[in-house]
Design an enzyme around this catalytic site. Sequence first.
Site, mmCIF file in Angstrom:
data_model
loop_
_atom_site.group_PDB
_atom_site.id
_atom_site.type_symbol
_atom_site.label_atom_id
_atom_site.label_comp_id
_atom_site.label_asym_id
_atom_site.label_seq_id
_atom_site.Cartn_x
_atom_site.Cartn_y
_atom_site.Cartn_z
ATOM 1 N N ASP A 239 0.959 -1.409 0.213
ATOM 2 C CA ASP A 239 0.355 0.120 -0.067
ATOM 3 C C ASP A 239 1.334 1.304 -0.084
ATOM 4 O O ASP A 239 1.804 0.960 0.154
ATOM 5 C CB ASP A 239 -0.366 0.005 0.899
ATOM 6 C CG ASP A 239 -2.165 1.007 1.175
ATOM 7 O OD1 ASP A 239 -2.072 1.804 0.385
ATOM 8 O OD2 ASP A 239 -3.171 1.016 1.856
HETATM 9 C C1 BGC Z 1 -4.736 3.234 -0.774
HETATM 10 C C2 BGC Z 1 -5.018 2.269 -1.032
HETATM 11 C C3 BGC Z 1 -4.707 3.109 -3.290
HETATM 12 C C4 BGC Z 1 -3.405 3.969 -2.870
HETATM 13 C C5 BGC Z 1 -3.208 3.791 -3.267
HETATM 14 C C6 BGC Z 1 -3.835 4.068 -0.029
HETATM 15 O O1 BGC Z 1 -4.098 5.230 1.081
HETATM 16 O O2 BGC Z 1 -5.137 2.346 1.281
HETATM 17 O O3 BGC Z 1 -6.614 1.893 -1.437
HETATM 18 O O4 BGC Z 1 -4.810 2.045 -3.686
HETATM 19 O O5 BGC Z 1 -2.962 4.416 -1.116
HETATM 20 O O6 BGC Z 1 -3.534 5.488 -3.821
#
Ligand code: BGC
Length: 814
Positions: A239
């Site tokens: 993530d």
């Molecule tokens: C989120 C993810 C997301 C990523 C990219 C993170 O803050 O938890 O679900 O894909 O950001 O935007």
Amino acid sequence: MANQAHGNGSEQDRARETAVEAALGKLDLDTKARLLGGQDMWSLPEIPEIGLKSLVMSDGPIGVRGVRWTADDPSIALPSPTALAATWDPALARRAGALLAQEARRKGVHVLLAPTVNLHRSPLGGRHFEAYSEDPYLTGAIGTGYVQGVQSGGVGTTVKHFVANDAETDRFTVNNIVSARALRELYLAPFEAIVENAHPWGIMTAYNQVNGVTMTEHRYLVNEVLRGEWGFDGFNVSDWMAARSTVGDIKGGLDVAMPGPQTVYGPALAAAVRAGEVEESEVDDAVRNVLRLAARVGILEGAEPVVTEVPGEIDGESLAREIARRAFVLVRNSGVLPLRPDAKVALIGAAARDARVLGGGSATVFPSRIVSPLDGLSAAFSSLTYAVGADPSDELLPADKGFELRAVCRDADGTILGEGSLPNGQVQWLGDDLPAGVTHEALHSIEVTGTFTPRESGDHAFGTRGLGAFTLTVDGTVLYDGVQPMGDEADPFEAFFGAPLERGRVTLTEGQPIEVSLRHVLDTSLEMPLPAIMFTFTHLGPRRAEDELIAEAVEAARDAEVAVVVVATTERVESEGFDRTDLQLPGRQDDLVRAVAAANPNTVVVVNSGSPVELPWRDDVAAVLLSWFPGQEGGDALADVLTGAEEPGGRLPTTWGSFAAAPVTGVTPDDGQLAYAEGVFIGYRAWDRSGSTPSYPFGHGLGYTDWAYESLDVTGTTATVRVRNTGARPGRETVQLYLSPSESDAARPARWLAGFASVEAAPGELVEVSVELPRRAFEIWDETTNSWSHQPGSYELTAGRSLADARVSETLVA
Ligand code: BGC
């Protein structure tokens, strides 16, 4: 058509593996390490020597935003994942996925950062709207359809967030303490089902820890369970900003650290190999996974992509509308619905005009149009009035309706470097996502400027959100000229997403345009993890006395045959990055519904929220329809179901009840730890155990016809159900099968979903459907042997319209 969407061991797979090995063999250590770290916010570096193009990723899950955070590059916005799950229709989820693959290809995206298959453990979870259900089987089935659909279009997925990222509070650090049994039977189960049935090309590991190990470093769950036991052969991306340890991450099975350019991989990984802390073969394993993905999506020269022929064009707007109406859950209907198109309707509610079509955070996309309930119902009903009634948001919001804005970028001498168009007052430029001609080095100030044409006369408030120096000028008057310093939050992202600040008010006249400008001088002293320009020009229209608004709505309701009240949550209630504190509708919306219902017995309430809210007046109104975050076409879909042109097709994927009665609510860690002390008892499993009755049970949802369940037969593990449409119009029914052990066992839930299927039938028609009961329905995870254990014995299988509406049952022996 897809020539092969998934499947292991085919000739094409072997050919791709050969291409992957050949490419890997040509790379030196530094290049391999570089390939494993983001080069920017959304992509990996290209490596021309081996014919590898840059791999591009994008959120996800209701649309494909692309690499830019702007309305210049619009996307289809489908209904929220809770809505998709409410359709109980994996085939529809598959069609949604296929559309998203089309969107991804259009935007040059190779991997969609979706689906989110964490569970609805607590209704307070801030990203509840972005996940499917409290039930792992339903979650796995919808997720499987979605992944199959996306990948059938040749685009990869990252099933996320692996695992137990079920709430937002302290999400970067929280240590979730989860028993092996609850992990296997609940939280891992959707991931396992999707790996088995949809063969995803990617997974995203979560921010949080599970039982003391942060998920990007969780060697046991990633390397042993996911890859070892389940045979997952895709890539594992962190993530965003979750990867924190070079050695820990690579040994924990993390292939790619995002975003970049500063990551724990790249030069740091090469150095760790040279220092003897990491084997080069461990780096090779990760590179192999990335190259395999590249081969699958068609960006590795010499490797044939999985999908060689692009599927036929899908109409995104019409699919968005279809999913929305199939997802709407009619939880109560005294008979008032459907309405006659010539009924005199009073439409009430702020969200009826400014619809909340999607949840906030990384799931945000910018649709090219939004059909609000006011738009949709105005077109469908010949006689309609509108009143705000109650406005749930008293905070300044990004300048939007009535504003025409652009961003002018200047260097320190005031020379214009470039201009960007703005969808609203929010500037969010991450990494190199800057207007043409603008560089971070030269950029000194940004002026958000343009016109504002008020929709209402009165006092308009204007303000800012973000850190640094601002000059706010409205209609020639400087309302603010000062510096907003970093507060105690210490996290610049928090400051950006935090509360907006009012800087002054100006009295304006409806329809008369004025000039507005917010000039922001960058604060280069702020330490940011990546170059980021984030600030917002905010606005709030004239506030009228709350009682006056309600009285006006009551008046409108009294004059109409039917009152349709749209109630909603706000972005400050449901979004990424924080959890909810209660389940109440914000503002005076409950008072509004009560007052309108007292004035008009034909009051229909439309609940525009991504996740459960309390509906204390639910028995005093004629109908309640849950519309979720219905996506860009929500208003037309609402007209479809209110007029009866279509049935509302949804069934609850999650129990709706009051906060006080909800059995599992905790999302706040204690000393850094969040104990999942309820074990396998979440959702309806927990409601059953607690003995309290929710407002609306799991699986509940009404259509416009009636159904009789005539028989249930079980042969082996195949259940066959016969249902008859006993109503006057064609309809669609979701046949639900629940299994419960005949002898109660305190360690097991009283019953669980063991299968479901949709059927369609004409009036009077009898239809038969067969459902295969999954092996897992008869198994538990045995913590002593660390394996699945078949539980023989006698079970009661029921088929019915919801968990609480069993119609036929049969005893079977497993
Ligand atoms: C989120 C993810 C997301 C990523 C990219 C993170 O803050 O938890 O679900 O894909 O950001 O935007």
